[in-house]
Scaffold this motif. Structure first.
Motif, PDB file in Angstrom:
ATOM      1  N   LYS A   4       0.817  -1.209   0.000  1.00 40.21           N
ATOM      2  CA  LYS A   4       0.000   0.000   0.000  1.00 40.21           C
ATOM      3  C   LYS A   4       0.851   1.260   0.000  1.00 40.21           C
ATOM      4  O   LYS A   4       0.562   2.217  -0.725  1.00 40.21           O
ATOM      5  CB  LYS A   4      -0.941  -0.016   1.204  1.00 40.21           C
ATOM      6  N   ASN A   5       1.906   1.268   0.795  1.00 41.73           N
ATOM      7  CA  ASN A   5       2.764   2.452   0.853  1.00 41.73           C
ATOM      8  C   ASN A   5       3.431   2.724  -0.489  1.00 41.73           C
ATOM      9  O   ASN A   5       3.533   3.881  -0.926  1.00 41.73           O
ATOM     10  CB  ASN A   5       3.825   2.286   1.941  1.00 41.73           C
ATOM     11  N   SER A   6       3.874   1.658  -1.135  1.00 43.78           N
ATOM     12  CA  SER A   6       4.500   1.818  -2.449  1.00 43.78           C
ATOM     13  C   SER A   6       3.501   2.355  -3.471  1.00 43.78           C
ATOM     14  O   SER A   6       3.823   3.251  -4.266  1.00 43.78           O
ATOM     15  CB  SER A   6       5.067   0.482  -2.931  1.00 43.78           C
ATOM     16  N   LEU A   7       2.287   1.822  -3.453  1.00 44.68           N
ATOM     17  CA  LEU A   7       1.263   2.290  -4.392  1.00 44.68           C
ATOM     18  C   LEU A   7       0.921   3.755  -4.148  1.00 44.68           C
ATOM     19  O   LEU A   7       0.710   4.519  -5.103  1.00 44.68           O
ATOM     20  CB  LEU A   7       0.012   1.424  -4.278  1.00 44.68           C
ATOM     21  N   THR A   8       0.874   4.157  -2.899  1.00 45.05           N
ATOM     22  CA  THR A   8       0.598   5.559  -2.571  1.00 45.05           C
ATOM     23  C   THR A   8       1.686   6.470  -3.131  1.00 45.05           C
ATOM     24  O   THR A   8       1.403   7.521  -3.734  1.00 45.05           O
ATOM     25  CB  THR A   8       0.491   5.745  -1.044  1.00 45.05           C
ATOM     26  N   THR A   9       2.942   6.067  -2.960  1.00 41.23           N
ATOM     27  CA  THR A   9       4.062   6.849  -3.483  1.00 41.23           C
ATOM     28  C   THR A   9       4.042   6.891  -5.001  1.00 41.23           C
ATOM     29  O   THR A   9       4.262   7.946  -5.620  1.00 41.23           O
ATOM     30  CB  THR A   9       5.393   6.250  -2.990  1.00 41.23           C
ATOM     31  N   ALA A 140      -6.432   7.623  -8.616  1.00 42.79           N
ATOM     32  CA  ALA A 140      -7.033   6.436  -7.992  1.00 42.79           C
ATOM     33  C   ALA A 140      -5.951   5.411  -7.665  1.00 42.79           C
ATOM     34  O   ALA A 140      -4.971   5.266  -8.401  1.00 42.79           O
ATOM     35  CB  ALA A 140      -8.064   5.813  -8.919  1.00 42.79           C
ATOM     36  N   ILE A 141      -6.158   4.727  -6.557  1.00 41.25           N
ATOM     37  CA  ILE A 141      -5.391   3.544  -6.189  1.00 41.25           C
ATOM     38  C   ILE A 141      -6.415   2.427  -6.002  1.00 41.25           C
ATOM     39  O   ILE A 141      -7.459   2.645  -5.381  1.00 41.25           O
ATOM     40  CB  ILE A 141      -4.599   3.756  -4.891  1.00 41.25           C
ATOM     41  N   LYS A 142      -6.138   1.268  -6.552  1.00 46.37           N
ATOM     42  CA  LYS A 142      -7.098   0.163  -6.486  1.00 46.37           C
ATOM     43  C   LYS A 142      -7.521  -0.100  -5.043  1.00 46.37           C
ATOM     44  O   LYS A 142      -6.689  -0.297  -4.150  1.00 46.37           O
ATOM     45  CB  LYS A 142      -6.505  -1.101  -7.103  1.00 46.37           C
ATOM     46  N   GLY A 143      -8.837  -0.061  -4.830  1.00 42.59           N
ATOM     47  CA  GLY A 143      -9.384  -0.327  -3.505  1.00 42.59           C
ATOM     48  C   GLY A 143      -9.400   0.865  -2.569  1.00 42.59           C
ATOM     49  O   GLY A 143      -9.884   0.759  -1.442  1.00 42.59           O
TER      50      GLY A 143
END
Length: 293
Positions: A4-9, A140-143
């Motif tokens: 999740k942290n990587s996707l946010t970045t 958007a980030i999935k979920g």
């Protein structure tokens, strides 16, 4: 697997990249720049490219290069050859630096920047769309839902619920079935008690899809066809995720997920695309395709 942290970045990198590229694009609308034809699909819109496309792409790649190195990401971008890293790496960046180049060159609305991170299975996990002439950035980030200019975004209820809005490419107007399509759509709309059907033509694929969100009853679609074209992966990657996060119908012409990583081609003509504000409208489009094409 990216956490999740990587996707946010990664999403923030896509946001920053899309905004900087979009600001450059908007600054060039009324300026002199070179343009040329490129090999594309069957429509003029897919064959026009300008130096602004390449400059926007360079800005985006500057932002995304560190993440590519850090996470071993593949890359697919419209104005460069497909190196097929998308078929090898677990995830790849999918970039359309200037979707809607034709409306951009004609100095009218319809263009956007689109960036998505897609898994090798063909499913987007991060998406960013920036609309330069309106200074709007959807992400958007999935979920995790949707943000608009950094704030949580949810659909409102527009006051046009008595009308149907149909978004389509210019090329569809020249199709042999176009008159019958309009007649059948009108009949269906009357059966749903809509008082008007409005057709919107001339936007790029990204703006067409995003415009569906502005209406209670709307759709954007491209029927499957044999000819090479129908848009490419980068035209639909970010908007697919945005629609999924809003729980809105976005499928191919067979009600399946839009597959965004075909080994054979980046073109989408064999699948077709359907974006709709609800299931009823999607089903109308799919039935129309069955009868007309």
């Amino acid at each position: 697997m990216l956490n999740k942290n990587s996707l946010t970045t990664l999403c923030q990198s896509a946001i920053n990249a899309s905004i900087e590229a979009g600001k450059l694009i908007q600054s060039q609308v009324d300026q002199a720049y070179s343009q040329q034809r490129k090999q594309g699909g069957y429509s003029k819109a897919s064959q026009v490219v300008t130096e602004v496309d390449f400059k926007a792409q360079a800005i985006i790649l500057k932002h995304l290069a560190p993440s590519i190195a850090k996470h071993d990401l593949g890359l697919l971008t419209e104005e460069a050859a497909d190196d097929e890293s998308r078929l090898i790496n677990d995830y790849f960046w999918c970039i359309d630096p200037l979707d809607g180049t034709l409306p951009f060159t004609e100095q009218r609305p319809g263009y956007a920047v689109s960036i998505a991170l897609i898994s090798r299975s063909g499913d987007p996990v991060v998406g960013a769309v920036y609309i330069p002439d309106e200074d709007l950035c959807y992400s958007a980030i999935k979920g995790e839902g949707i943000s608009l200019n950094g704030e949580s975004f949810s659909l409102t209820n527009p006051a046009d619920d008595d009308s149907l809005h149909v978004y389509m490419d210019r090329s569809m107007q020249g199709a042999s079935y176009f008159k019958e399509l309009k007649d059948r759509t009108q009949q269906w709309a009357e059966g749903q008690n809509y008082t008007n059907v409005f057709y919107h033509v001339g936007y790029g694929a990204v703006r067409n899809a995003m415009s569906v969100l502005s209406h209670s009853n709307a759709c954007y679609f491209k029927f499957p066809r044999k000819e090479k074209g129908g848009g490419s992966i980068w035209d639909f990657a970010a908007t697919r995720l945005i629609f999924e996060e809003l729980a809105l119908p976005v499928t191919n012409g067979k009600r399946e997920n839009l597959h965004l990583n075909s080994p054979e081609t980046t073109f989408m003509n064999q699948q077709g695309v359907v974006y709709a504000s609800d299931i009823r409208i999607r089903e109308m489009i799919i039935e129309m395709n069955r009868k007309l094409v």
